[in-house]
Design a protein around this motif. Structure first.
Motif, mmCIF file in Angstrom:
data_model
loop_
_atom_site.group_PDB
_atom_site.id
_atom_site.type_symbol
_atom_site.label_atom_id
_atom_site.label_comp_id
_atom_site.label_asym_id
_atom_site.label_seq_id
_atom_site.Cartn_x
_atom_site.Cartn_y
_atom_site.Cartn_z
ATOM 1 N N GLU A 172 0.820 -1.208 0.000
ATOM 2 C CA GLU A 172 0.000 0.000 0.000
ATOM 3 C C GLU A 172 0.859 1.266 0.000
ATOM 4 O O GLU A 172 0.561 2.227 -0.706
ATOM 5 C CB GLU A 172 -0.930 -0.010 1.215
ATOM 6 N N LEU A 173 1.935 1.255 0.785
ATOM 7 C CA LEU A 173 2.790 2.440 0.897
ATOM 8 C C LEU A 173 4.014 2.397 -0.012
ATOM 9 O O LEU A 173 4.893 3.253 0.084
ATOM 10 C CB LEU A 173 3.238 2.632 2.352
ATOM 11 N N ILE A 185 6.080 9.422 -0.815
ATOM 12 C CA ILE A 185 4.922 9.392 -1.706
ATOM 13 C C ILE A 185 4.400 10.811 -1.922
ATOM 14 O O ILE A 185 4.154 11.554 -0.960
ATOM 15 C CB ILE A 185 3.792 8.518 -1.127
ATOM 16 N N ASP A 186 4.236 11.167 -3.200
ATOM 17 C CA ASP A 186 3.622 12.451 -3.547
ATOM 18 C C ASP A 186 2.107 12.273 -3.489
ATOM 19 O O ASP A 186 1.482 11.774 -4.427
ATOM 20 C CB ASP A 186 4.063 12.882 -4.944
ATOM 21 N N GLU A 235 -4.541 9.338 -4.084
ATOM 22 C CA GLU A 235 -5.630 9.921 -3.305
ATOM 23 C C GLU A 235 -6.043 9.005 -2.152
ATOM 24 O O GLU A 235 -6.308 9.460 -1.034
ATOM 25 C CB GLU A 235 -6.836 10.186 -4.217
ATOM 26 N N ALA A 236 -6.087 7.695 -2.400
ATOM 27 C CA ALA A 236 -6.494 6.749 -1.355
ATOM 28 C C ALA A 236 -5.497 6.734 -0.202
ATOM 29 O O ALA A 236 -5.884 6.640 0.970
ATOM 30 C CB ALA A 236 -6.630 5.344 -1.954
ATOM 31 N N ILE A 237 -4.223 6.836 -0.521
ATOM 32 C CA ILE A 237 -3.183 6.883 0.522
ATOM 33 C C ILE A 237 -3.361 8.136 1.367
ATOM 34 O O ILE A 237 -3.260 8.097 2.598
ATOM 35 C CB ILE A 237 -1.789 6.843 -0.118
ATOM 36 N N ILE A 262 -3.229 10.131 6.295
ATOM 37 C CA ILE A 262 -3.053 11.464 6.868
ATOM 38 C C ILE A 262 -4.083 11.643 7.963
ATOM 39 O O ILE A 262 -5.294 11.528 7.724
ATOM 40 C CB ILE A 262 -3.180 12.553 5.783
ATOM 41 N N ASP A 263 -3.631 11.966 9.159
ATOM 42 C CA ASP A 263 -4.509 12.003 10.331
ATOM 43 C C ASP A 263 -5.558 13.092 10.234
ATOM 44 O O ASP A 263 -6.724 12.884 10.546
ATOM 45 C CB ASP A 263 -3.666 12.183 11.600
ATOM 46 N N ASP A 264 -5.144 14.299 9.828
ATOM 47 C CA ASP A 264 -6.086 15.419 9.782
ATOM 48 C C ASP A 264 -6.142 15.929 8.347
ATOM 49 O O ASP A 264 -5.433 16.842 7.954
ATOM 50 C CB ASP A 264 -5.641 16.534 10.735
ATOM 51 N N ILE A 265 -6.980 15.309 7.541
ATOM 52 C CA ILE A 265 -7.035 15.633 6.122
ATOM 53 C C ILE A 265 -7.524 17.054 5.889
ATOM 54 O O ILE A 265 -7.117 17.733 4.947
ATOM 55 C CB ILE A 265 -7.920 14.617 5.365
#
Length: 744
Positions: free
Chosen positions: A656-657, A673-674, A681-683, A688-691
């Motif tokens: 996944e990563l 990862i960019d 987008e799924a990553i 990311i904790d606080d999108i």
């Protein structure tokens, strides 16, 4: 007719010698001393003294010899060894006769040389030029300097014929000099004497304010002698540019002289530095790039001239160069055509990184008169950029013309890199500062006939600047979004992270139990992920020191030490609070007679460390870092040390990563990862904790990860004593009495 006897010849020779010594010689010496005086030249007399055979030195030695040979005649010595024949008996007379003849011969030759040096200026110049062409070394140098002195004389006497002859000589000198350098890699630098001559001519013209520029004056003033028209396409050297600049500073206040120089430069740029068209197969790419650099250097020099004229308030000269063109419709070769040109040059002069090594430690190669203190460079750049701001306003005056209707359009920025866009952003700030200074000087703009243009176009000017700033910001944002991550920087991140984390984990091997054992008590420590500025991992963007090590340092200096320390806190079986005064006595009570013990000190203070180091326990101590607590000691037997084991992250996370394994020894994985890309987008949503914060504040960030799994295992039947050290600055609670301490 009866022949003269040998005695008659001697009677003639002796008076001749006396006359030459007593009368002719002093007169000739006086004439020699006056050689070059008419032309104020010390080199002509020096050149005369370089004459061979028929010079003063030769004449003196022959004269001394003739005087010496008179001695035998006076004292009439008898022949040696009894020799008796006609030649021996008349040897003194014969020698005197021969030497006198030689003396007369050299005398007349000497007189002829003196007459040449005292003859009319045209004959003297012809003779000196021949000497220059047919000699070398000091003689050639003196001949050239003598010609230069005659040139200054010709300038001051307004002798057109003489100046024309001198100009022909100098052009031949320049052409020959340039031919010698044409097929070499050396930089073409003329003799310093030639540079000095042109400087002297210009200095004379300025000092005497000559209105009528005769041939030699004209060619010196307009720069033709240093940058002539020819087909050799030889690069102008920095020495030549430096001398041209000095000459310009001399004539900066003379509009007529500036106009002559500008006209020649315009023609030279058009013909001598004509653009080279790049072939389709790029076979002439080297020549193409070299010519581009030469043209840029030439333009740089002339933009600096504009700054100097503005600084000197020579508005008439500026008006001349603003309107000078040799074509119809007008084409201003040395002035900007597009707005892009103006801002490119502002960025060039403003940006100190681009000025090195041209501008070194505040000392500019474009020195302005009366600006010779520390910080000169900033003032020079300021005036050149002010001149460019004047040219910016001039664009709006030209825009009225049919031929220049599009010259105020926004500059094309798509070809600029991110770093160049950042630099432009800074340059716009400096441009606005300089433009405001220009607008404050209304008198100067009125003199330049540009104030009315500004009043009519000020709204367009303001709009242009606002739109340019917006355009730069938009291009920066777009470039950053589309920029690909640098593989080189990613590899650097991998390498630095591996080194830091492996070194950190190696440090804790000192507390690792070599014995494996089963237990239900273990503490897990993990890697971390974080967001980082995307620009740190993009080529040609804002550099950041430590971009490759910041995450690994965070883990090694905080996360891992915290987890190790916390594992001991959880694993302890008893805890006591002592102070530095009773620490060693308390340790004695706990350890007693046990030998295989380990004392682990987390972040020991100076006093605590000194106590332990000076005790019998110093060989049993292991010092480890801690983040939240200081002076914490754990005492345990070696057999009760923890076991540090590595594990592996899940296959799902690996895929996944998109991780890459960077350490086999500790199973450490890394990822960069960019998350701005649609495919990631799924990553972004999951990891990311606080999108919401990310989308609002950190749009252009990337996900960094250093992933690993480790376990710290302790035996179930362990016994670990914790001792905290109380102190006067930090009250930790009620201290234990020594009688409270139980042995290990």
């Amino acid at each position: 007719m009866q022949l003269l006897s040998i005695n008659n010849i001697v009677e003639i020779c002796v008076p001749l010698i006396i006359i030459l010594l007593g009368t002719a010689y002093p007169i000739i010496l006086n004439n020699i001393s006056n050689i070059g005086e008419k032309y104020h030249s010390k080199y002509i007399i020096a050149l005369f003294k370089q004459e061979r055979f028929y010079n003063q030195s030769s004449f003196q030695w022959i004269l001394y010899l003739s005087l010496f040979l008179l001695i035998p005649l006076i004292f009439k010595f008898e022949p040696l060894f009894g020799w008796d024949n006609w030649f021996i008996n008349n040897s003194a007379n014969i020698l005197v006769s021969l030497v006198t003849a030689l003396l007369l011969f050299i005398f007349f030759k000497w007189i002829k040389k003196i007459s040449i040096y005292n003859s009319n200026i045209d004959s003297l110049l012809d003779y000196i030029i021949k000497r220059y062409e047919n000699s070398n070394g000091k003689t050639k140098e003196y001949a050239f300097m003598s010609i230069n002195d005659i040139a200054i004389y010709a300038v001051n006497t307004k002798d057109i014929d003489l100046q024309s002859k001198l100009l022909k000589f100098y052009f031949n000198y320049v052409i020959k000099y340039r031919k010698e350098y044409n097929n070499t890699d050396k930089e073409l630098n003329y003799d310093k004497e030639f540079y000095g001559l042109i400087r002297r001519i210009i200095d004379e013209c300025v000092e005497n304010n000559y209105k009528d520029l005769l041939p030699l004056r004209y060619s010196a003033i307009n720069g033709e002698l240093l940058i002539p028209y020819d087909t050799q396409s030889i690069k102008i050297s920095e020495d030549t540019y430096n001398n041209l600049w000095y000459n310009i500073t001399l004539v900066r206040n003379n509009t007529d002289y500036i106009s002559k120089f500008w006209a020649h430069s315009n023609q030279y740029f058009w013909t001598g530095l004509k653009e080279i068209v790049l072939n389709f197969d790029k076979s002439n790419e080297k020549e193409f790039k070299e010519r581009e650099q030469e043209r840029k250097r030439f333009l740089e020099f002339h933009y600096a001239i504009g700054g100097l004229l503005l600084y000197s308030k020579n508005y008439e000269a500026l008006k001349y160069i603003f309107s000078y063109s040799q074509q119809s419709p007008p084409d201003y070769k040395l002035l900007p055509y597009k707005m892009r040109d103006i801002f490119d040059w502002i960025e060039f002069f403003r940006n100190e990184n681009k000025q090195i090594p041209k501008f070194i430690i505040g000392f500019s190669r474009y020195q302005f008169p009366n600006l010779d203190s520390v910080g000169t460079n900033k003032q020079v750049v300021f005036w050149i950029c002010r001149y460019l701001c004047v040219l910016f306003i001039r664009q709006y005056k030209l825009s009225k013309s049919l031929y220049y209707s599009n010259i105020t359009n926004q500059p094309y920025l798509n070809d600029l890199s991110l770093m160049e866009l950042y630099n432009w952003k800074e340059s716009i700030t400096y441009f606005k500062f300089c433009l405001n200074k220009v607008l404050e000087d209304k008198e100067a703009l009125e003199q330049l006939e540009l104030w009315n243009t500004y009043e009519l176009k000020y709204s367009e000017i303001d709009k242009f600047i606002i739109e340019l700033e917006q355009s730069i910001d938009e291009h920066i944002s777009d470039k950053k979004k589309r920029a690909e991550l640098s593989q080189e920087k990613i590899e650097q991140f991998y390498a630095s992270s591996k080194e830091i984390l492996e070194n950190c984990l190696e440090e804790y091997l000192s507390i690792n139990n070599p014995e494996d054992f089963d237990t239900d008590f273990k503490v897990t420590f993990l890697g971390q992920r974080t967001l980082s500025n995307k620009s740190f991992f993009v080529d040609d963007d804002i550099p950041c020191m430590g971009f490759d090590s910041s995450l690994a340092n965070l883990i090694s200096r905080y996360s891992i030490p915290r987890d190790i320390y916390n594992s001991f806190l959880i694993a302890k079986t008893n805890r006591y609070l002592l102070n530095n005064n009773n620490l060693l006595e308390g340790m004695d009570r706990i350890i007693q007679d046990k030998e295989d013990i380990v004392i682990i000190v987390f972040s020991g203070g100076y006093e605590t460390t000194q106590k332990i180091e000076n005790s019998k326990y110093k060989e049993n101590v292991i010092y480890l870092p801690a983040i939240d607590f200081k002076n914490t000691i754990f005492i345990l037997e070696k057999s009760n040390l923890p076991r540090i084991e590595k594990s592996d992250i899940s296959e799902e996370v690996k895929q996944e990563l998109q991780v890459k394994k960077i350490s086999d020894k500790w199973n450490i994985y890394s990822t960069v990862i960019d998350i701005n890309l649609p495919k990631n987008e799924a990553i972004k949503e999951k990891w990311i904790d606080d999108i919401n914060y990310y989308q609002k504040e950190n749009e252009l960030q990337i996900l960094l990860g250093l992933l690993f799994v480790g376990h710290i295992k302790f035996k179930s039947d362990r016994k670990i004593i914790q001792i905290n050290i109380n102190n006067e600055f930090e009250e930790l609670g009620t201290e234990n009495k020594l009688s409270d301490l139980e042995p290990l």
